[in-house]
Design a protein around this motif. Structure first.
Motif, PDB file in Angstrom:
ATOM      1  N   ALA A 183      22.766  39.397  35.948  1.00  0.00           N
ATOM      2  CA  ALA A 183      22.995  38.290  35.021  1.00  0.00           C
ATOM      3  C   ALA A 183      22.844  36.941  35.724  1.00  0.00           C
ATOM      4  O   ALA A 183      22.327  35.983  35.137  1.00  0.00           O
ATOM      5  N   MET A 184      23.261  36.851  36.985  1.00  0.00           N
ATOM      6  CA  MET A 184      23.086  35.610  37.739  1.00  0.00           C
ATOM      7  C   MET A 184      21.609  35.272  37.888  1.00  0.00           C
ATOM      8  O   MET A 184      21.182  34.138  37.664  1.00  0.00           O
ATOM      9  N   LEU A 185      20.807  36.266  38.262  1.00  0.00           N
ATOM     10  CA  LEU A 185      19.371  36.049  38.427  1.00  0.00           C
ATOM     11  C   LEU A 185      18.709  35.682  37.101  1.00  0.00           C
ATOM     12  O   LEU A 185      17.840  34.805  37.045  1.00  0.00           O
ATOM     13  N   ALA A 186      19.128  36.346  36.027  1.00  0.00           N
ATOM     14  CA  ALA A 186      18.513  36.111  34.720  1.00  0.00           C
ATOM     15  C   ALA A 186      18.721  34.680  34.255  1.00  0.00           C
ATOM     16  O   ALA A 186      17.898  34.140  33.505  1.00  0.00           O
ATOM     17  N   GLN A 187      19.809  34.042  34.683  1.00  0.00           N
ATOM     18  CA  GLN A 187      20.081  32.673  34.268  1.00  0.00           C
ATOM     19  C   GLN A 187      19.611  31.642  35.287  1.00  0.00           C
ATOM     20  O   GLN A 187      19.977  30.471  35.202  1.00  0.00           O
ATOM     21  N   GLY A 188      18.818  32.081  36.242  1.00  0.00           N
ATOM     22  CA  GLY A 188      18.164  31.145  37.140  1.00  0.00           C
ATOM     23  C   GLY A 188      18.948  30.747  38.363  1.00  0.00           C
ATOM     24  O   GLY A 188      18.488  29.898  39.140  1.00  0.00           O
ATOM     25  N   LEU A 189      20.132  31.321  38.568  1.00  0.00           N
ATOM     26  CA  LEU A 189      20.901  30.999  39.776  1.00  0.00           C
ATOM     27  C   LEU A 189      20.161  31.547  40.989  1.00  0.00           C
ATOM     28  O   LEU A 189      19.654  32.665  40.982  1.00  0.00           O
ATOM     29  N   LYS A 190      20.091  30.756  42.031  1.00  0.00           N
ATOM     30  CA  LYS A 190      19.224  31.056  43.154  1.00  0.00           C
ATOM     31  C   LYS A 190      19.933  31.814  44.271  1.00  0.00           C
ATOM     32  O   LYS A 190      21.079  31.513  44.615  1.00  0.00           O
ATOM     33  N   ASP A 191      19.224  32.780  44.832  1.00  0.00           N
ATOM     34  CA  ASP A 191      19.643  33.495  46.039  1.00  0.00           C
ATOM     35  C   ASP A 191      21.089  34.008  45.982  1.00  0.00           C
ATOM     36  O   ASP A 191      21.886  33.741  46.874  1.00  0.00           O
ATOM     37  N   PRO A 192      21.438  34.754  44.928  1.00  0.00           N
ATOM     38  CA  PRO A 192      22.813  35.256  44.856  1.00  0.00           C
ATOM     39  C   PRO A 192      23.111  36.262  45.964  1.00  0.00           C
ATOM     40  O   PRO A 192      22.258  37.075  46.334  1.00  0.00           O
ATOM     41  N   VAL A 193      24.301  36.169  46.500  1.00  0.00           N
ATOM     42  CA  VAL A 193      24.800  37.106  47.512  1.00  0.00           C
ATOM     43  C   VAL A 193      26.136  37.638  46.990  1.00  0.00           C
ATOM     44  O   VAL A 193      27.034  36.856  46.661  1.00  0.00           O
ATOM     45  N   LEU A 194      26.257  38.955  46.915  1.00  0.00           N
ATOM     46  CA  LEU A 194      27.459  39.566  46.348  1.00  0.00           C
ATOM     47  C   LEU A 194      28.059  40.571  47.325  1.00  0.00           C
ATOM     48  O   LEU A 194      27.341  41.255  48.046  1.00  0.00           O
ATOM     49  N   PHE A 195      29.381  40.643  47.325  1.00  0.00           N
ATOM     50  CA  PHE A 195      30.127  41.595  48.140  1.00  0.00           C
ATOM     51  C   PHE A 195      31.125  42.309  47.232  1.00  0.00           C
ATOM     52  O   PHE A 195      31.536  41.781  46.208  1.00  0.00           O
ATOM     53  N   THR A 196      31.515  43.499  47.658  1.00  0.00           N
ATOM     54  CA  THR A 196      32.606  44.165  46.950  1.00  0.00           C
ATOM     55  C   THR A 196      33.584  44.739  47.963  1.00  0.00           C
ATOM     56  O   THR A 196      33.179  45.275  49.001  1.00  0.00           O
ATOM     57  N   GLU A 197      34.862  44.569  47.684  1.00  0.00           N
ATOM     58  CA  GLU A 197      35.926  45.087  48.544  1.00  0.00           C
ATOM     59  C   GLU A 197      36.986  45.740  47.667  1.00  0.00           C
ATOM     60  O   GLU A 197      37.202  45.324  46.523  1.00  0.00           O
ATOM     61  N   ARG A 198      37.643  46.744  48.242  1.00  0.00           N
ATOM     62  CA  ARG A 198      38.738  47.388  47.522  1.00  0.00           C
ATOM     63  C   ARG A 198      40.046  47.115  48.241  1.00  0.00           C
ATOM     64  O   ARG A 198      40.141  47.260  49.452  1.00  0.00           O
ATOM     65  N   TYR A 199      41.020  46.712  47.469  1.00  0.00           N
ATOM     66  CA  TYR A 199      42.369  46.490  47.972  1.00  0.00           C
ATOM     67  C   TYR A 199      43.279  47.519  47.318  1.00  0.00           C
ATOM     68  O   TYR A 199      43.201  47.743  46.099  1.00  0.00           O
ATOM     69  N   THR A 200      44.148  48.137  48.098  1.00  0.00           N
ATOM     70  CA  THR A 200      45.143  49.042  47.532  1.00  0.00           C
ATOM     71  C   THR A 200      46.515  48.410  47.715  1.00  0.00           C
ATOM     72  O   THR A 200      47.000  48.257  48.838  1.00  0.00           O
ATOM     73  N   LEU A 201      47.106  47.997  46.607  1.00  0.00           N
ATOM     74  CA  LEU A 201      48.456  47.443  46.627  1.00  0.00           C
ATOM     75  C   LEU A 201      49.431  48.573  46.336  1.00  0.00           C
ATOM     76  O   LEU A 201      49.097  49.528  45.617  1.00  0.00           O
ATOM     77  N   THR A 202      50.624  48.493  46.881  1.00  0.00           N
ATOM     78  CA  THR A 202      51.608  49.558  46.684  1.00  0.00           C
ATOM     79  C   THR A 202      52.873  49.003  46.039  1.00  0.00           C
ATOM     80  O   THR A 202      53.252  47.848  46.276  1.00  0.00           O
ATOM     81  N   TYR A 203      53.508  49.847  45.246  1.00  0.00           N
ATOM     82  CA  TYR A 203      54.666  49.450  44.449  1.00  0.00           C
ATOM     83  C   TYR A 203      55.720  50.542  44.529  1.00  0.00           C
ATOM     84  O   TYR A 203      55.405  51.719  44.755  1.00  0.00           O
ATOM     85  N   PRO A 204      56.976  50.197  44.286  1.00  0.00           N
ATOM     86  CA  PRO A 204      58.029  51.215  44.341  1.00  0.00           C
ATOM     87  C   PRO A 204      57.979  52.195  43.167  1.00  0.00           C
ATOM     88  O   PRO A 204      58.326  53.369  43.318  1.00  0.00           O
ATOM     89  N   THR A 205      57.552  51.713  41.990  1.00  0.00           N
ATOM     90  CA  THR A 205      57.537  52.555  40.786  1.00  0.00           C
ATOM     91  C   THR A 205      56.331  52.191  39.918  1.00  0.00           C
ATOM     92  O   THR A 205      55.778  51.090  40.043  1.00  0.00           O
ATOM     93  N   PRO A 206      55.918  53.091  38.999  1.00  0.00           N
ATOM     94  CA  PRO A 206      54.859  52.731  38.051  1.00  0.00           C
ATOM     95  C   PRO A 206      55.224  51.517  37.198  1.00  0.00           C
ATOM     96  O   PRO A 206      54.355  50.695  36.886  1.00  0.00           O
ATOM     97  N   ARG A 207      56.488  51.396  36.832  1.00  0.00           N
ATOM     98  CA  ARG A 207      56.902  50.245  36.017  1.00  0.00           C
ATOM     99  C   ARG A 207      56.673  48.930  36.755  1.00  0.00           C
ATOM    100  O   ARG A 207      56.393  47.895  36.138  1.00  0.00           O
ATOM    101  N   ALA A 208      56.801  48.960  38.073  1.00  0.00           N
ATOM    102  CA  ALA A 208      56.590  47.743  38.861  1.00  0.00           C
ATOM    103  C   ALA A 208      55.142  47.271  38.768  1.00  0.00           C
ATOM    104  O   ALA A 208      54.866  46.068  38.809  1.00  0.00           O
ATOM    105  N   VAL A 209      54.201  48.210  38.649  1.00  0.00           N
ATOM    106  CA  VAL A 209      52.793  47.832  38.456  1.00  0.00           C
ATOM    107  C   VAL A 209      52.640  47.089  37.136  1.00  0.00           C
ATOM    108  O   VAL A 209      51.985  46.039  37.053  1.00  0.00           O
ATOM    109  N   LEU A 210      53.250  47.624  36.081  1.00  0.00           N
ATOM    110  CA  LEU A 210      53.159  46.996  34.763  1.00  0.00           C
ATOM    111  C   LEU A 210      53.833  45.628  34.769  1.00  0.00           C
ATOM    112  O   LEU A 210      53.336  44.682  34.141  1.00  0.00           O
ATOM    113  N   ASP A 211      54.948  45.505  35.468  1.00  0.00           N
ATOM    114  CA  ASP A 211      55.629  44.212  35.573  1.00  0.00           C
ATOM    115  C   ASP A 211      54.743  43.181  36.266  1.00  0.00           C
ATOM    116  O   ASP A 211      54.721  42.009  35.887  1.00  0.00           O
ATOM    117  N   GLU A 212      54.009  43.643  37.292  1.00  0.00           N
ATOM    118  CA  GLU A 212      53.103  42.736  38.005  1.00  0.00           C
ATOM    119  C   GLU A 212      52.000  42.236  37.075  1.00  0.00           C
ATOM    120  O   GLU A 212      51.680  41.045  37.059  1.00  0.00           O
TER     121      GLU A 212
END
Length: 296
Positions: A183-212
């Motif tokens: 989509a970036m290229l299709a709209q004429g944006l030049k020389d796009p560079v993309l990265f992807t990273e995964r973060y694993t956050l930890t919580y005490p309970t499933p409800r804490a994830v929903l609260d976040e």
């Protein structure tokens, strides 16, 4: 094209309600923000105008103003309560402007922005053609777009837990890095560079994830989401399924983060709109550009 749509009014409501709690839950946002700020060094010029789109409570905007003290730095967000909170992050000696705006319709002139910065906002814009057309419109030729977004593996544990309970969409869906790059290229944006990273956050309970998620305003805003309250049995089934994923005493939550940068297209470069293409020139460029054709 995505096969889902966000309810823009619900997105605005979710983030408006979370304005007072956002900074208690934004550890990931601050980590990704620091990465984006560091990558601004690829832009060698001193910018005059810097936009922070989806600025939230303005922590990123304050960092941009610190980096570029002479620039006009503008915090834009869809939710007014977020921008009211952002006032407390605007230093007296380094103030920034605050404007309510949607990323799809930025209230600035064509080719007026040197740096367009956005941290974990673009995932709420499923119409990537419209989004990046707007970015290309406002950027000066050679201006820098740098942003982060969430990828489809985000909250995969919560999504899997809900899938054991029912077939409804309880977790927001996000677009793949390849869709973003195309989509970036299709709209004429030049020389796009993309990265992807995964973060694993930890919580005490499933409800804490929903609260976040609630505290961040990242509740599901899918237009096809189930309205009304979820039944207690379904909710309990989801919590039990998520609890079964406990690892080393904690509940994991995956966040796939896409970061990218690209450059504003040169003046006059065409971009796609619908089934056609649009090219824009300043009026000064057009003056005197017509050549008289001699009669034969």
């Amino acid at each position: 094209m995505s096969d889902f749509h966000f309810d823009r009014r619900q997105v605005r409501r979710n983030f408006g309600r979370a304005a007072g709690t956002y900074e208690k839950h934004d550890a990931l946002q601050r980590e990704v923000q620091s990465t984006l700020i560091e990558r601004l060094d690829v832009f060698p010029q001193v910018p005059e105008v810097v936009l922070d789109v989806g600025a939230g409570t303005g922590r990123g905007t304050a960092a941009l103003k610190k980096k570029y003290p002479k620039a006009k730095v503008i915090a834009m967000d869809i939710a007014l309560p977020m921008l009211k909170q952002a006032k407390q992050n605007a230093a007296w000696l380094k103030p920034f402007s605050r404007v309510v705006a949607d990323a799809y319709t930025l209230p600035v002139p064509d080719h007026s922005v040197d740096v367009l910065f956005s941290n974990l906002c673009f995932q709420w814009c499923e119409d990537l053609s419209r989004l990046f057309a707007e970015c290309a419109r406002v950027l000066k030729p050679g201006g820098l777009l740098t942003f982060s977004s969430l990828g489809p593996d985000t909250l995969q544990e919560l999504r899997a837990a809900w899938a054991t309970a029912d077939e409804q969409a309880h977790v927001a869906r996000f677009l793949d890095i390849h869709d973003i790059g195309d989509a970036m290229l299709a709209q004429g944006l030049k020389d796009p560079v993309l990265f992807t990273e995964r973060y694993t956050l930890t919580y005490p309970t499933p409800r804490a994830v929903l609260d976040e998620l609630r505290g961040l305003g990242a509740n599901n805003a899918d237009a096809d989401r189930q309205r009304g309250l979820t039944g207690k049995q379904h909710y309990r089934r989801m919590l039990d399924a998520y609890e079964a994923m406990r690892t080393d005493g904690t509940i994991p939550s995956t966040w796939e983060v896409v970061t990218a940068h690209a450059w504003g297209p040169p003046e006059g470069q065409s971009r796609r709109e619908g089934s056609g293409e649009i090219a824009s020139f300043s009026i000064d460029k057009l003056r005197g550009s017509r050549r008289k054709t001699p009669f034969s």
